[in-house]
Design a protein around this motif. Structure first.
Motif, PDB file in Angstrom:
ATOM      1  N   SER A  75      -3.824   5.421  -5.904  1.00  0.00           N
ATOM      2  CA  SER A  75      -3.836   5.684  -4.458  1.00  0.00           C
ATOM      3  C   SER A  75      -2.447   5.518  -3.852  1.00  0.00           C
ATOM      4  CB  SER A  75      -4.844   4.795  -3.753  1.00  0.00           C
ATOM      5  OG  SER A  75      -4.416   3.461  -3.748  1.00  0.00           O
ATOM      6  N   ALA A  76      -1.664   4.581  -4.373  1.00  0.00           N
ATOM      7  CA  ALA A  76      -0.297   4.405  -3.888  1.00  0.00           C
ATOM      8  C   ALA A  76       0.564   5.617  -4.212  1.00  0.00           C
ATOM      9  CB  ALA A  76       0.315   3.139  -4.490  1.00  0.00           C
ATOM     10  N   VAL A  77       0.426   6.138  -5.416  1.00  0.00           N
ATOM     11  CA  VAL A  77       1.196   7.308  -5.823  1.00  0.00           C
ATOM     12  C   VAL A  77       0.741   8.550  -5.049  1.00  0.00           C
ATOM     13  CG1 VAL A  77       1.685   8.859  -7.758  1.00  0.00           C
ATOM     14  CG2 VAL A  77       1.719   6.398  -8.099  1.00  0.00           C
ATOM     15  N   SER A  78      -0.564   8.703  -4.881  1.00  0.00           N
ATOM     16  CA  SER A  78      -1.067   9.893  -4.191  1.00  0.00           C
ATOM     17  C   SER A  78      -0.751   9.874  -2.705  1.00  0.00           C
ATOM     18  CB  SER A  78      -2.565  10.061  -4.424  1.00  0.00           C
ATOM     19  OG  SER A  78      -3.277   8.991  -3.869  1.00  0.00           O
ATOM     20  N   SER A  79      -0.609   8.701  -2.112  1.00  0.00           N
ATOM     21  CA  SER A  79      -0.252   8.654  -0.699  1.00  0.00           C
ATOM     22  C   SER A  79       1.191   9.108  -0.474  1.00  0.00           C
ATOM     23  CB  SER A  79      -0.458   7.256  -0.138  1.00  0.00           C
ATOM     24  OG  SER A  79       0.475   6.358  -0.681  1.00  0.00           O
ATOM     25  N   LYS A  80       2.017   8.959  -1.486  1.00  0.00           N
ATOM     26  CA  LYS A  80       3.397   9.445  -1.394  1.00  0.00           C
ATOM     27  C   LYS A  80       3.445  10.958  -1.241  1.00  0.00           C
ATOM     28  CE  LYS A  80       6.197   5.894  -2.214  1.00  0.00           C
ATOM     29  NZ  LYS A  80       7.331   5.514  -1.432  1.00  0.00           N
ATOM     30  N   VAL A  81       2.524  11.656  -1.929  1.00  0.00           N
ATOM     31  CA  VAL A  81       2.495  13.121  -1.864  1.00  0.00           C
ATOM     32  C   VAL A  81       1.460  13.623  -0.859  1.00  0.00           C
ATOM     33  CG1 VAL A  81       3.397  13.475  -4.179  1.00  0.00           C
ATOM     34  CG2 VAL A  81       0.939  13.248  -3.840  1.00  0.00           C
ATOM     35  N   LYS A  82       0.910  12.688  -0.060  1.00  0.00           N
ATOM     36  CA  LYS A  82      -0.041  12.994   1.010  1.00  0.00           C
ATOM     37  C   LYS A  82      -1.276  13.744   0.515  1.00  0.00           C
ATOM     38  CE  LYS A  82       3.167  12.890   4.852  1.00  0.00           C
ATOM     39  NZ  LYS A  82       4.293  12.259   4.405  1.00  0.00           N
ATOM     40  N   LYS A  83      -1.822  13.274  -0.600  1.00  0.00           N
ATOM     41  CA  LYS A  83      -3.079  13.788  -1.132  1.00  0.00           C
ATOM     42  C   LYS A  83      -4.002  12.613  -1.412  1.00  0.00           C
ATOM     43  CE  LYS A  83      -3.623  17.581  -3.441  1.00  0.00           C
ATOM     44  NZ  LYS A  83      -3.765  18.477  -4.565  1.00  0.00           N
TER      45      LYS A  83
END
Length: 76
Positions: free
Chosen positions: A60-68
């Protein structure tokens, strides 16, 4: 993200060649399906689901960086 989950799972299990991650993309959400060998399922889930929850937190931390939004499902 797929490679990240694959790397983490392969580091945890006894049979790293049996690890597979498939990606199902939707409009706003991506679902990552993690499959491991049956005897390694407990190692990926962890005690009281802590290892699986930690992988979901990293994802979730990584995906929030790419706004997905990305969801991890562990398939038996």
């Amino acid at each position: 993200m797929k490679e990240l989950i694959s790397f983490i799972a392969q580091s945890l299990v006894d049979h790293p060649d049996a690890v597979s991650v498939s990606e199902v993309e939707g409009n706003q959400t991506t679902v990552l399906e993690l499959k491991v060998a049956k005897e390694d399922l407990g190692k990926v889930i962890g005690k009281q689901g802590r290892t699986a929850q930690a992988m979901r937190t990293i994802l979730s931390a990584v995906s929030s960086k790419v706004k997905k939004r990305t969801v991890l499902e562990i398939i038996e």
